[in-house]
Motif scaffolding. Structure first.
Motif, PDB file in Angstrom:
ATOM      1  N   TRP A 123       0.801  -1.217   0.000  1.00  0.00           N
ATOM      2  CA  TRP A 123       0.000   0.000   0.000  1.00  0.00           C
ATOM      3  C   TRP A 123       0.842   1.279   0.000  1.00  0.00           C
ATOM      4  O   TRP A 123       0.422   2.313   0.517  1.00  0.00           O
ATOM      5  CB  TRP A 123      -0.981   0.000   1.174  1.00  0.00           C
ATOM      6  CG  TRP A 123      -1.957  -1.126   1.081  1.00  0.00           C
ATOM      7  CD1 TRP A 123      -3.101  -1.164   0.349  1.00  0.00           C
ATOM      8  CD2 TRP A 123      -1.865  -2.388   1.731  1.00  0.00           C
ATOM      9  NE1 TRP A 123      -3.730  -2.376   0.486  1.00  0.00           N
ATOM     10  CE2 TRP A 123      -2.988  -3.157   1.345  1.00  0.00           C
ATOM     11  CE3 TRP A 123      -0.934  -2.966   2.595  1.00  0.00           C
ATOM     12  CZ2 TRP A 123      -3.200  -4.454   1.789  1.00  0.00           C
ATOM     13  CZ3 TRP A 123      -1.150  -4.259   3.041  1.00  0.00           C
ATOM     14  CH2 TRP A 123      -2.275  -4.984   2.645  1.00  0.00           C
ATOM     15  N   LEU A 124       2.043   1.207  -0.556  1.00  0.00           N
ATOM     16  CA  LEU A 124       2.883   2.399  -0.691  1.00  0.00           C
ATOM     17  C   LEU A 124       3.482   2.432  -2.087  1.00  0.00           C
ATOM     18  O   LEU A 124       3.995   1.421  -2.579  1.00  0.00           O
ATOM     19  CB  LEU A 124       4.009   2.391   0.354  1.00  0.00           C
ATOM     20  CG  LEU A 124       4.927   3.620   0.341  1.00  0.00           C
ATOM     21  CD1 LEU A 124       4.171   4.852   0.866  1.00  0.00           C
ATOM     22  CD2 LEU A 124       6.187   3.373   1.173  1.00  0.00           C
ATOM     23  N   ARG A 125       3.437   3.597  -2.733  1.00  0.00           N
ATOM     24  CA  ARG A 125       4.066   3.761  -4.035  1.00  0.00           C
ATOM     25  C   ARG A 125       5.587   3.847  -3.862  1.00  0.00           C
ATOM     26  O   ARG A 125       6.096   4.653  -3.071  1.00  0.00           O
ATOM     27  CB  ARG A 125       3.569   5.045  -4.717  1.00  0.00           C
ATOM     28  CG  ARG A 125       2.197   4.922  -5.355  1.00  0.00           C
ATOM     29  CD  ARG A 125       1.632   6.278  -5.739  1.00  0.00           C
ATOM     30  NE  ARG A 125       2.561   7.053  -6.549  1.00  0.00           N
ATOM     31  CZ  ARG A 125       2.620   7.017  -7.887  1.00  0.00           C
ATOM     32  NH1 ARG A 125       1.801   6.223  -8.563  1.00  0.00           N
ATOM     33  NH2 ARG A 125       3.475   7.784  -8.554  1.00  0.00           N
ATOM     34  N   VAL A 126       6.295   2.993  -4.581  1.00  0.00           N
ATOM     35  CA  VAL A 126       7.761   2.992  -4.553  1.00  0.00           C
ATOM     36  C   VAL A 126       8.264   2.808  -5.977  1.00  0.00           C
ATOM     37  O   VAL A 126       7.534   2.319  -6.847  1.00  0.00           O
ATOM     38  CB  VAL A 126       8.321   1.856  -3.657  1.00  0.00           C
ATOM     39  CG1 VAL A 126       7.870   2.012  -2.220  1.00  0.00           C
ATOM     40  CG2 VAL A 126       7.904   0.484  -4.186  1.00  0.00           C
ATOM     41  N   THR A 127       9.493   3.188  -6.230  1.00  0.00           N
ATOM     42  CA  THR A 127      10.071   2.917  -7.541  1.00  0.00           C
ATOM     43  C   THR A 127      10.176   1.408  -7.733  1.00  0.00           C
ATOM     44  O   THR A 127      10.424   0.655  -6.787  1.00  0.00           O
ATOM     45  CB  THR A 127      11.460   3.565  -7.685  1.00  0.00           C
ATOM     46  OG1 THR A 127      12.269   3.238  -6.543  1.00  0.00           O
ATOM     47  CG2 THR A 127      11.343   5.072  -7.812  1.00  0.00           C
ATOM     48  N   ALA A 128       9.979   0.965  -8.970  1.00  0.00           N
ATOM     49  CA  ALA A 128      10.007  -0.462  -9.280  1.00  0.00           C
ATOM     50  C   ALA A 128      11.395  -1.043  -9.020  1.00  0.00           C
ATOM     51  O   ALA A 128      12.401  -0.313  -8.962  1.00  0.00           O
ATOM     52  CB  ALA A 128       9.596  -0.684 -10.737  1.00  0.00           C
ATOM     53  N   LEU A 129      11.458  -2.348  -8.875  1.00  0.00           N
ATOM     54  CA  LEU A 129      12.692  -3.020  -8.467  1.00  0.00           C
ATOM     55  C   LEU A 129      13.891  -2.690  -9.358  1.00  0.00           C
ATOM     56  O   LEU A 129      14.969  -2.384  -8.836  1.00  0.00           O
ATOM     57  CB  LEU A 129      12.455  -4.532  -8.424  1.00  0.00           C
ATOM     58  CG  LEU A 129      13.558  -5.377  -7.791  1.00  0.00           C
ATOM     59  CD1 LEU A 129      13.758  -5.004  -6.333  1.00  0.00           C
ATOM     60  CD2 LEU A 129      13.214  -6.866  -7.905  1.00  0.00           C
ATOM     61  N   PRO A 130      13.780  -2.718 -10.701  1.00  0.00           N
ATOM     62  CA  PRO A 130      14.965  -2.416 -11.521  1.00  0.00           C
ATOM     63  C   PRO A 130      15.517  -1.013 -11.288  1.00  0.00           C
ATOM     64  O   PRO A 130      16.726  -0.837 -11.106  1.00  0.00           O
ATOM     65  CB  PRO A 130      14.455  -2.604 -12.954  1.00  0.00           C
ATOM     66  CG  PRO A 130      13.319  -3.558 -12.836  1.00  0.00           C
ATOM     67  CD  PRO A 130      12.653  -3.183 -11.542  1.00  0.00           C
ATOM     68  N   LEU A 131      14.634  -0.004 -11.306  1.00  0.00           N
ATOM     69  CA  LEU A 131      15.101   1.368 -11.090  1.00  0.00           C
ATOM     70  C   LEU A 131      15.624   1.535  -9.669  1.00  0.00           C
ATOM     71  O   LEU A 131      16.639   2.199  -9.436  1.00  0.00           O
ATOM     72  CB  LEU A 131      13.968   2.359 -11.360  1.00  0.00           C
ATOM     73  CG  LEU A 131      14.306   3.841 -11.159  1.00  0.00           C
ATOM     74  CD1 LEU A 131      15.474   4.265 -12.038  1.00  0.00           C
ATOM     75  CD2 LEU A 131      13.086   4.717 -11.424  1.00  0.00           C
TER      76      LEU A 131
END
Length: 285
Positions: A123-131
């Motif tokens: 439930w938190l927006r985070v940068t995707a794993l690759p970036l």
């Protein structure tokens, strides 16, 4: 509904979320006046009946910059489980046109992220794993261990490169490109050269590079002690076929009476003393 929301969100809630579960703004303000809720920033609250832990701190910092904000850098790496400890300063990325001032405990970066570069985790927006992997590796003093752990998860080297090219010009981009270039086919050779340099600087003798053992050639061997040293390149982590071949190779060499030691790039760059101590113990046994 309120309790469920608070439970899954580490005790942090926004005014909009509170209103969605039936609380009015006046009811929220009353809870703050009574000391039941703590206001972290405008429109973001923490229910003060539990510890304000790292998860709550990161979540509150991100939500304090609005619904389009995302955790990035080392904060995102910790949220994804790529690092053990949460950073003291939370990196938050917001769209270029967003309002919002810098706050203590948060580092604000303004740039427009592609849809592919943002995910929602717990439930938190985070940068995707690759970036996240390429950005955090730079922030963590160019620690390729962060990339290594990402590749052991669901990310691929191709995905890391795609994220890098999609986000050219950002802070740390040149350093990330250097790390990715080192993660290509030449990584294994670079690690071998680093191992040889460690052995020479430590004045260890009796070893041979690229030495044949049975039908294989090992990276470095101490023939008298029958100790073979193998350096794991990135393919070791990202290619299941390569992993299986390495296991069979190691077993065959062991059956010939050799002890096999394996080291990664992270071992060689971050823990060289430990590598040398392990080698000395093996060849003196």
């Amino acid at each position: 509904m309120l309790n469920d929301c608070l439970r899954r969100q580490d005790g942090v809630i926004t005014l909009r979320q509170a209103q969605a579960v039936g609380l009015s703004k006046q009811a929220v303000n009353r809870r703050v006046r009574l000391g039941l809720w703590r206001q972290c920033s405008r429109g973001v609250y923490f229910v003060d009946d539990r510890p304000f832990d790292d998860a709550a701190r990161v979540r509150a910092a991100v939500w304090g910059f609005g619904e389009h904000a995302a955790a990035s850098g080392l904060a995102a790496a910790w949220w994804h489980g790529l690092t053990r400890f949460a950073p003291e300063v939370v990196d938050v990325t917001v769209p270029r046109g967003s309002s919002g001032r810098k706050r203590s405990g948060a580092r604000l970066r303004r740039r427009d992220l592609a849809t592919a570069d943002v995910v929602e985790v717990r439930w938190l927006r985070v940068t995707a794993l690759p970036l996240t992997a390429i950005e955090a590796a730079v922030h963590a003093r160019r620690d390729r261990g962060v990339m290594d752990r990402a590749l052991q998860r669901d990310a691929t080297l191709a995905q890391l490169w795609t994220a890098q090219l999609r986000n050219k010009g950002r802070y740390g981009s040149p350093a990330a490109r250097t790390l990715l270039q080192g993660a290509g086919d030449g990584t294994h050779s670079a690690a071998e050269r680093l191992l040889v340099k460690l052995l020479r600087d430590a004045r260890l003798t009796g070893w041979r590079a690229n030495h044949r053992v049975g039908r294989y050639r090992v990276d470095v061997a101490f023939p008298a002690a029958k100790v073979a040293i193998e350096v794991d390149g990135w393919a070791f982590h990202v290619d299941p076929t390569e992993f299986q071949i390495d296991r069979e190779r190691q077993n065959d060499i062991a059956l010939l009476g050799w002890q096999v030691l394996r080291f990664t790039w992270l071992d060689l760059t971050r823990f060289p003393d430990r590598v040398l101590a392990t080698i000395r113990t093996a060849i003196s046994a």
